[in-house]
Design a protein around this motif. Sequence first.
Motif, PDB file in Angstrom:
ATOM      1  N   ALA A   1      -4.863   8.197   4.028  1.00  0.00           N
ATOM      2  CA  ALA A   1      -4.868   7.321   5.222  1.00  0.00           C
ATOM      3  C   ALA A   1      -4.970   8.117   6.407  1.00  0.00           C
ATOM      4  O   ALA A   1      -4.595   9.232   6.589  1.00  0.00           O
ATOM      5  N   SER A   2      -5.884   7.413   7.359  1.00  0.00           N
ATOM      6  CA  SER A   2      -6.172   8.531   8.710  1.00  0.00           C
ATOM      7  C   SER A   2      -4.992   7.959   9.667  1.00  0.00           C
ATOM      8  O   SER A   2      -5.172   6.715  10.051  1.00  0.00           O
ATOM      9  N   VAL A   3      -4.226   8.691   9.922  1.00  0.00           N
ATOM     10  CA  VAL A   3      -3.065   8.214  10.709  1.00  0.00           C
ATOM     11  C   VAL A   3      -2.977   8.567  12.114  1.00  0.00           C
ATOM     12  O   VAL A   3      -3.335   9.804  12.466  1.00  0.00           O
TER      13      VAL A   3
ATOM     14  N   LEU B   1      -2.852   9.762  19.956  1.00  0.00           N
ATOM     15  CA  LEU B   1      -3.980  10.382  19.536  1.00  0.00           C
ATOM     16  C   LEU B   1      -4.301   9.569  18.039  1.00  0.00           C
ATOM     17  O   LEU B   1      -3.598   9.721  16.919  1.00  0.00           O
ATOM     18  N   PRO B   2      -5.275   8.650  18.212  1.00  0.00           N
ATOM     19  CA  PRO B   2      -5.538   7.821  16.847  1.00  0.00           C
ATOM     20  C   PRO B   2      -6.457   8.876  15.889  1.00  0.00           C
ATOM     21  O   PRO B   2      -7.091   9.996  16.014  1.00  0.00           O
ATOM     22  N   ASP B   3      -6.216   8.703  14.364  1.00  0.00           N
ATOM     23  CA  ASP B   3      -6.890   9.330  13.420  1.00  0.00           C
ATOM     24  C   ASP B   3      -6.694  10.687  13.520  1.00  0.00           C
ATOM     25  O   ASP B   3      -7.706  11.712  13.163  1.00  0.00           O
ATOM     26  N   ALA B   4      -5.440  11.437  13.905  1.00  0.00           N
ATOM     27  CA  ALA B   4      -5.151  12.397  14.038  1.00  0.00           C
ATOM     28  C   ALA B   4      -4.582  13.226  12.836  1.00  0.00           C
ATOM     29  O   ALA B   4      -4.524  14.592  13.153  1.00  0.00           O
TER      30      ALA B   4
ATOM     31  N   GLU C   1       2.557   0.574  11.866  1.00  0.00           N
ATOM     32  CA  GLU C   1       1.131   0.833  11.451  1.00  0.00           C
ATOM     33  C   GLU C   1       0.755   2.229  11.089  1.00  0.00           C
ATOM     34  O   GLU C   1       1.365   2.890  11.840  1.00  0.00           O
ATOM     35  N   ALA C   2      -0.335   2.390  10.450  1.00  0.00           N
ATOM     36  CA  ALA C   2      -0.618   3.712  10.397  1.00  0.00           C
ATOM     37  C   ALA C   2      -1.694   4.206  11.157  1.00  0.00           C
ATOM     38  O   ALA C   2      -1.632   5.139  11.858  1.00  0.00           O
ATOM     39  N   ASP C   3      -2.714   3.064  11.584  1.00  0.00           N
ATOM     40  CA  ASP C   3      -3.709   3.463  12.475  1.00  0.00           C
ATOM     41  C   ASP C   3      -3.339   3.071  13.954  1.00  0.00           C
ATOM     42  O   ASP C   3      -3.206   1.947  14.404  1.00  0.00           O
ATOM     43  N   ALA C   4      -2.683   3.907  14.654  1.00  0.00           N
ATOM     44  CA  ALA C   4      -2.045   3.926  16.210  1.00  0.00           C
ATOM     45  C   ALA C   4      -2.848   4.531  17.208  1.00  0.00           C
ATOM     46  O   ALA C   4      -3.109   5.683  17.104  1.00  0.00           O
TER      47      ALA C   4
END
Length: 304
Positions: free
Chosen positions: A113-115, A294-297, A205-208
């Motif tokens: 997962a891209s978090v 920072l999304p997708d970090a 949520e994962a994607d923040a």
Amino acid sequence: MLIVRNAASGTAVMRSDPAATFAERLPEAVVHELAEEEDLADVVTAAMESDAPPAVLGIYGGDGSVSRMAHLARRHDRPLLAMPGGTFNHFVRALGIADVGIALDALGAGSTASVGVVEATADDDEPVTVLNVVSVGAYPELIGERERRSSLGKWLGGVAATWSALRRTEPLTIVLDGRRARVWSVFVSVGRNDPDRVATMQRQEADASVLDVRIHHARGSRVRALASLAFGKRSAAVLRAVRLFPRDADIERRVVRDLDLRVIPQPGRPSVFVHDGELEERDPAGFRLRCRALPDALQVFAPR
């Protein structure tokens, strides 16, 4: 693969030893037991500088340990294998990882997962990676009181800390957007969170890509200040029913991408903040706290 175990995590709950699981399912992984005075960053740096640097960084521990390893995974551009070994495990639970087996299944399937994360910077220090929440005010003071009573154990220490906080907690002053305010607490959550909570310690949520900020203005009693720290839905519902929870009018919510806050405690009161359960002490005169979404970090092994 390097897996670090923090044996000090999760002492408040009974957990089975994952050593046999690691040996069976990851026989070639290097499993390192973190000693009491050992620094996680030193362990990872030594591994990365070795002749066979790990392709995956794994951690078995609580939210604080997972957060520190996430910071190192970002620094070394490695995916993170996060396994629940603490008391609450807020981050891994948000990703659907209820036990070690689920994390290892995701690893075996190559499912990631891209978090999103938050970078929090106090004054001119290096930024730290935050996975759940940053907080100033009543909660960090409560954590500090509990740590000073650690010899009593986590449960008794928590009771003693709460009793002390009911007698001694004081509002602090914040400066935000050029305006001053007296507040009991500020919580900065990674990503959008439950609008009915003040203490947004459970990531949702994962994607923040945003910060969900809750500011509890100091218009009520110490009892309400402590009641606001209830992060479970049932606890909050009970406190609302008996009218101990803060009034809605006293809670300010902001959803933003970054936050620049000046924190000024009252004379003689602790100058502290907490990120993912980790307590940080600052200059008694106060400090500047900046948070940035920072999304997708970070890449984390998790079920689809």
